[in-house]
Scaffold this motif. Sequence first.
Motif, PDB file in Angstrom:
ATOM      1  N   VAL A  23     -19.166  -1.534 -10.628  1.00 36.53           N
ATOM      2  CA  VAL A  23     -19.025  -0.610  -9.620  1.00 36.53           C
ATOM      3  C   VAL A  23     -20.453   0.196  -9.343  1.00 36.53           C
ATOM      4  O   VAL A  23     -21.030   0.785 -10.288  1.00 36.53           O
ATOM      5  CB  VAL A  23     -17.942   0.655  -9.948  1.00 36.53           C
ATOM      6  CG1 VAL A  23     -18.203   1.921  -9.200  1.00 36.53           C
ATOM      7  CG2 VAL A  23     -16.641   0.015  -9.845  1.00 36.53           C
ATOM      8  N   GLY A  24     -21.031   0.111  -8.249  1.00 38.12           N
ATOM      9  CA  GLY A  24     -22.177   0.607  -8.005  1.00 38.12           C
ATOM     10  C   GLY A  24     -21.777   1.847  -6.841  1.00 38.12           C
ATOM     11  O   GLY A  24     -21.295   1.502  -5.723  1.00 38.12           O
ATOM     12  N   THR A  25     -22.165   3.042  -7.085  1.00 35.47           N
ATOM     13  CA  THR A  25     -21.571   3.912  -6.174  1.00 35.47           C
ATOM     14  C   THR A  25     -22.703   4.269  -5.137  1.00 35.47           C
ATOM     15  O   THR A  25     -22.383   4.286  -3.892  1.00 35.47           O
ATOM     16  CB  THR A  25     -21.029   5.491  -6.916  1.00 35.47           C
ATOM     17  OG1 THR A  25     -20.109   4.874  -7.731  1.00 35.47           O
ATOM     18  CG2 THR A  25     -20.749   6.414  -5.936  1.00 35.47           C
ATOM     19  N   ASN A  64     -20.357   1.494  -2.250  1.00 38.13           N
ATOM     20  CA  ASN A  64     -19.328   2.408  -1.963  1.00 38.13           C
ATOM     21  C   ASN A  64     -19.763   2.716  -0.474  1.00 38.13           C
ATOM     22  O   ASN A  64     -20.692   3.531  -0.158  1.00 38.13           O
ATOM     23  CB  ASN A  64     -19.749   3.564  -2.720  1.00 38.13           C
ATOM     24  CG  ASN A  64     -18.537   4.505  -2.593  1.00 38.13           C
ATOM     25  OD1 ASN A  64     -18.191   4.975  -1.565  1.00 38.13           O
ATOM     26  ND2 ASN A  64     -18.158   5.353  -3.724  1.00 38.13           N
ATOM     27  N   ASP A 119     -15.858  -1.235  -0.545  1.00 37.38           N
ATOM     28  CA  ASP A 119     -14.497  -0.691  -0.185  1.00 37.38           C
ATOM     29  C   ASP A 119     -14.642  -0.052   1.140  1.00 37.38           C
ATOM     30  O   ASP A 119     -15.709   0.155   1.714  1.00 37.38           O
ATOM     31  CB  ASP A 119     -14.159   0.461  -1.368  1.00 37.38           C
ATOM     32  CG  ASP A 119     -14.883   1.766  -1.007  1.00 37.38           C
ATOM     33  OD1 ASP A 119     -14.665   2.742  -1.178  1.00 37.38           O
ATOM     34  OD2 ASP A 119     -16.311   1.850  -0.831  1.00 37.38           O
ATOM     35  N   ASP A 143      -7.088   1.621   4.274  1.00 35.41           N
ATOM     36  CA  ASP A 143      -5.846   1.622   3.974  1.00 35.41           C
ATOM     37  C   ASP A 143      -5.736   3.386   3.728  1.00 35.41           C
ATOM     38  O   ASP A 143      -6.433   4.053   3.405  1.00 35.41           O
ATOM     39  CB  ASP A 143      -5.367   0.681   2.946  1.00 35.41           C
ATOM     40  CG  ASP A 143      -6.247   1.108   1.569  1.00 35.41           C
ATOM     41  OD1 ASP A 143      -7.613   1.962   1.809  1.00 35.41           O
ATOM     42  OD2 ASP A 143      -5.571   0.851   0.439  1.00 35.41           O
ATOM     43  N   GLY A 163      -2.976   1.217  -4.550  1.00 34.95           N
ATOM     44  CA  GLY A 163      -1.758   2.016  -4.917  1.00 34.95           C
ATOM     45  C   GLY A 163      -1.501   2.150  -6.385  1.00 34.95           C
ATOM     46  O   GLY A 163      -0.164   2.503  -6.752  1.00 34.95           O
ATOM     47  N   VAL A 164      -2.181   1.431  -7.353  1.00 35.90           N
ATOM     48  CA  VAL A 164      -1.855   1.682  -8.579  1.00 35.90           C
ATOM     49  C   VAL A 164      -3.185   2.305  -9.429  1.00 35.90           C
ATOM     50  O   VAL A 164      -4.209   2.512  -8.948  1.00 35.90           O
ATOM     51  CB  VAL A 164      -1.502   0.384  -9.363  1.00 35.90           C
ATOM     52  CG1 VAL A 164      -0.389  -0.095  -8.982  1.00 35.90           C
ATOM     53  CG2 VAL A 164      -2.821  -0.761  -9.204  1.00 35.90           C
ATOM     54  N   SER A 165      -3.097   2.725 -10.803  1.00 38.20           N
ATOM     55  CA  SER A 165      -4.183   3.379 -11.386  1.00 38.20           C
ATOM     56  C   SER A 165      -4.437   4.919 -10.770  1.00 38.20           C
ATOM     57  O   SER A 165      -5.423   5.063 -10.265  1.00 38.20           O
ATOM     58  CB  SER A 165      -5.245   2.504 -11.528  1.00 38.20           C
ATOM     59  OG  SER A 165      -6.116   3.148 -12.373  1.00 38.20           O
ATOM     60  N   VAL A 166      -3.355   5.392 -10.182  1.00 37.34           N
ATOM     61  CA  VAL A 166      -3.494   6.806  -9.526  1.00 37.34           C
ATOM     62  C   VAL A 166      -2.705   7.757 -10.076  1.00 37.34           C
ATOM     63  O   VAL A 166      -2.104   8.572  -9.711  1.00 37.34           O
ATOM     64  CB  VAL A 166      -2.945   6.437  -8.044  1.00 37.34           C
ATOM     65  CG1 VAL A 166      -4.038   5.568  -6.969  1.00 37.34           C
ATOM     66  CG2 VAL A 166      -1.698   5.844  -7.877  1.00 37.34           C
ATOM     67  N   MET A 203      -7.207  -3.217  -7.439  1.00 39.00           N
ATOM     68  CA  MET A 203      -7.877  -2.136  -7.318  1.00 39.00           C
ATOM     69  C   MET A 203      -7.943  -1.228  -8.208  1.00 39.00           C
ATOM     70  O   MET A 203      -6.982  -0.625  -8.571  1.00 39.00           O
ATOM     71  CB  MET A 203      -8.068  -1.588  -5.839  1.00 39.00           C
ATOM     72  CG  MET A 203      -7.872  -2.894  -4.972  1.00 39.00           C
ATOM     73  SD  MET A 203      -7.857  -2.051  -3.053  1.00 39.00           S
ATOM     74  CE  MET A 203      -9.660  -1.797  -2.955  1.00 39.00           C
ATOM     75  N   ARG A 258     -18.070   4.845 -16.494  1.00 38.64           N
ATOM     76  CA  ARG A 258     -18.011   6.208 -16.685  1.00 38.64           C
ATOM     77  C   ARG A 258     -17.802   6.517 -18.143  1.00 38.64           C
ATOM     78  O   ARG A 258     -18.453   7.448 -18.736  1.00 38.64           O
ATOM     79  CB  ARG A 258     -16.652   6.590 -15.881  1.00 38.64           C
ATOM     80  CG  ARG A 258     -16.556   8.159 -16.035  1.00 38.64           C
ATOM     81  CD  ARG A 258     -15.520   8.659 -14.910  1.00 38.64           C
ATOM     82  NE  ARG A 258     -15.472   8.342 -13.561  1.00 38.64           N
ATOM     83  CZ  ARG A 258     -14.532   8.513 -12.757  1.00 38.64           C
ATOM     84  NH1 ARG A 258     -13.250   8.962 -13.193  1.00 38.64           N
ATOM     85  NH2 ARG A 258     -14.969   8.373 -11.664  1.00 38.64           N
TER      86      ARG A 258
HETATM   87  O1  LIG Z   1      -4.965   1.827  -3.065  1.00 40.14           O
HETATM   88  C1  LIG Z   1      -6.134   1.724  -3.009  1.00 40.14           C
HETATM   89  N1  LIG Z   1      -6.917   1.555  -1.808  1.00 40.14           N
HETATM   90  C2  LIG Z   1      -8.179   1.454  -1.961  1.00 40.14           C
HETATM   91  N2  LIG Z   1      -8.861   1.696  -2.895  1.00 40.14           N
HETATM   92  C3  LIG Z   1      -8.337   2.131  -4.203  1.00 40.14           C
HETATM   93  C4  LIG Z   1      -9.330   2.543  -5.279  1.00 40.14           C
HETATM   94  C5  LIG Z   1     -10.492   2.349  -5.280  1.00 40.14           C
HETATM   95  C6  LIG Z   1     -11.060   0.969  -6.044  1.00 40.14           C
HETATM   96  N3  LIG Z   1     -12.418   1.129  -6.366  1.00 40.14           N
HETATM   97  C7  LIG Z   1     -13.551   1.266  -5.315  1.00 40.14           C
HETATM   98  C8  LIG Z   1     -15.190   1.435  -5.764  1.00 40.14           C
HETATM   99  C9  LIG Z   1     -15.803   1.163  -4.614  1.00 40.14           C
HETATM  100  C10 LIG Z   1     -17.335   1.477  -5.087  1.00 40.14           C
HETATM  101  C11 LIG Z   1     -17.266   2.865  -5.844  1.00 40.14           C
HETATM  102  C12 LIG Z   1     -16.509   3.075  -6.554  1.00 40.14           C
HETATM  103  C13 LIG Z   1     -14.828   2.929  -6.525  1.00 40.14           C
HETATM  104  C14 LIG Z   1      -8.508   2.712  -6.379  1.00 40.14           C
HETATM  105  N4  LIG Z   1      -8.932   3.105  -7.734  1.00 40.14           N
HETATM  106  C15 LIG Z   1      -7.795   3.214  -8.258  1.00 40.14           C
HETATM  107  N5  LIG Z   1      -7.967   3.798  -9.720  1.00 40.14           N
HETATM  108  C16 LIG Z   1      -9.143   3.850 -10.551  1.00 40.14           C
HETATM  109  C17 LIG Z   1      -9.699   5.260 -10.237  1.00 40.14           C
HETATM  110  C18 LIG Z   1     -10.849   5.519 -10.422  1.00 40.14           C
HETATM  111  C19 LIG Z   1     -10.919   7.138 -10.070  1.00 40.14           C
HETATM  112  C20 LIG Z   1      -9.921   7.753 -10.011  1.00 40.14           C
HETATM  113  S1  LIG Z   1      -8.611   6.622  -9.897  1.00 40.14           S
HETATM  114  N6  LIG Z   1      -6.565   3.021  -7.739  1.00 40.14           N
HETATM  115  C21 LIG Z   1      -7.055   2.602  -6.504  1.00 40.14           C
HETATM  116  C22 LIG Z   1      -6.330   2.429  -5.598  1.00 40.14           C
HETATM  117  C23 LIG Z   1      -6.830   2.101  -4.241  1.00 40.14           C
END
Ligand SMILES: O=c1[nH]cnc2c(CCNCC3CCCCC3)c3[nH]c(NCc4cccs4)nc3cc12
Length: 390
Positions: free
Chosen positions: A35-37, A60, A92, A146, A222-225, A252, A278
Amino acid sequence: MLQFDLLQTDPSSHARRGQLTLNHGVVQTPIFMPVGTYGTVKGVMPRSLEEMGAQIILGNTFHLWMRPGLDVMQSFGGLHGFEQWHKPILTDSGGFQVWSLGDMRKITEEGVHFASPVNGDKLFMSPEVSMQIQTVLNSDIVMQLDECTPYETKGHLTTEAEARQSMEMSIRWARRSQAEFARLENPNALFGIVQGGMFEHLRQESLEQLVELDFPGYAVGGVSVGEPKDEMRRIMAHTPHRLPAHKPRYLMGVGTPEDLVEGVTQGVDMFDCVMPTRNARNGTIFTRYGDLKIRNARHRDDHQPLDVTCTCHACAGTSGVSWENGGRGGFSRAYLHHLDRCGEMLGPMLTTIHNLHYYLNLMQEIRHALDAGTFTALRQQFATDRARGV
Ligand SMILES: O=c1[nH]cnc2c(CCNCC3CCCCC3)c3[nH]c(NCc4cccs4)nc3cc12
Ligand SMILES: [Zn+2]
């Protein structure tokens, strides 16, 4: 353009070995995407990313739109020229960051109104605006805008009705993203994102409607939330393998090394997560035999590298020969413990290189096991090793 070739499928799971051909090159899958922000993988030079085998990185959209802004990005022909990374990039939609702005945003059918966290300007993000920004960035893979359905809001679990409302809006936004992407004549690939919360039948409805729209690739969102681990595993077991087998599947925001092995088992091809980078910055190190906290006093005089089997620059130095193979060119845990205690910037640089290399190497070992037909054995060995402890 996107072409996905299925090279091998594992007989005893949904795992598969594939190859993704994009405008900026070919990517072997399964793959972890660093991930490059802000247009950089924090603290890592592009040459180091190449050295450790990164094939595709994330950009990002939200942050790059805020700063440096689209005029600068346009003048470089997009993100590749700006950050000097000439392999594939996935961006994204920008929506996920807007969600994390919390009350500083207002969601409507049209899009999301919010205040810029940089300068307070009133801004608006819609499927159309997201496609316009990602077209300027010229990323190889573009994500639809989304709504990431939350697991809970202010202590109450998202109900089925709320998850349905959210999922149905994401479908409408998928259609609008696709229409704008076509109108802009973007030559790259647009992915749809499956939502549906923790409800399998909503996940099924979402994926069926997205498959109708015939995207070149699909993500499970919608996971890892914040959901419990077993809830995430339940959705991981339901959705990925129900997506079209001949198209790439992206989970994701996932996850730990254990999540990656489980995700591959469930048919996932692509992962992104902020964890390796991180955690590296806060001193949590991933190794083959478990995780360690470099700040812990027990590392103060330990001459070993972070991971005796690792060939990364931090563990094996320029020779690339791991400690267990007789290499002594790396940095010791004692030295990395010292850098951490002193707050020296070389510390996070080296631990980030190691953690990213750990994730990328794990995926390479998985690809080799899928090629060799030994993926089940790898899964068993992985679990045994990780339980050993460092
Ligand atoms: O439904 C989703 N829709 C769109 N993006 C999601 C993301 C971001 C994925 N990483 C993007 C990156 C793009 C470039 C910069 C960094 C992000 C998620 N990340 C997580 N969990 C990890 C999480 C990380 C932090 C809080 S939760 N669940 C996610 C669910 C969704
Ligand atoms: Zn290492």
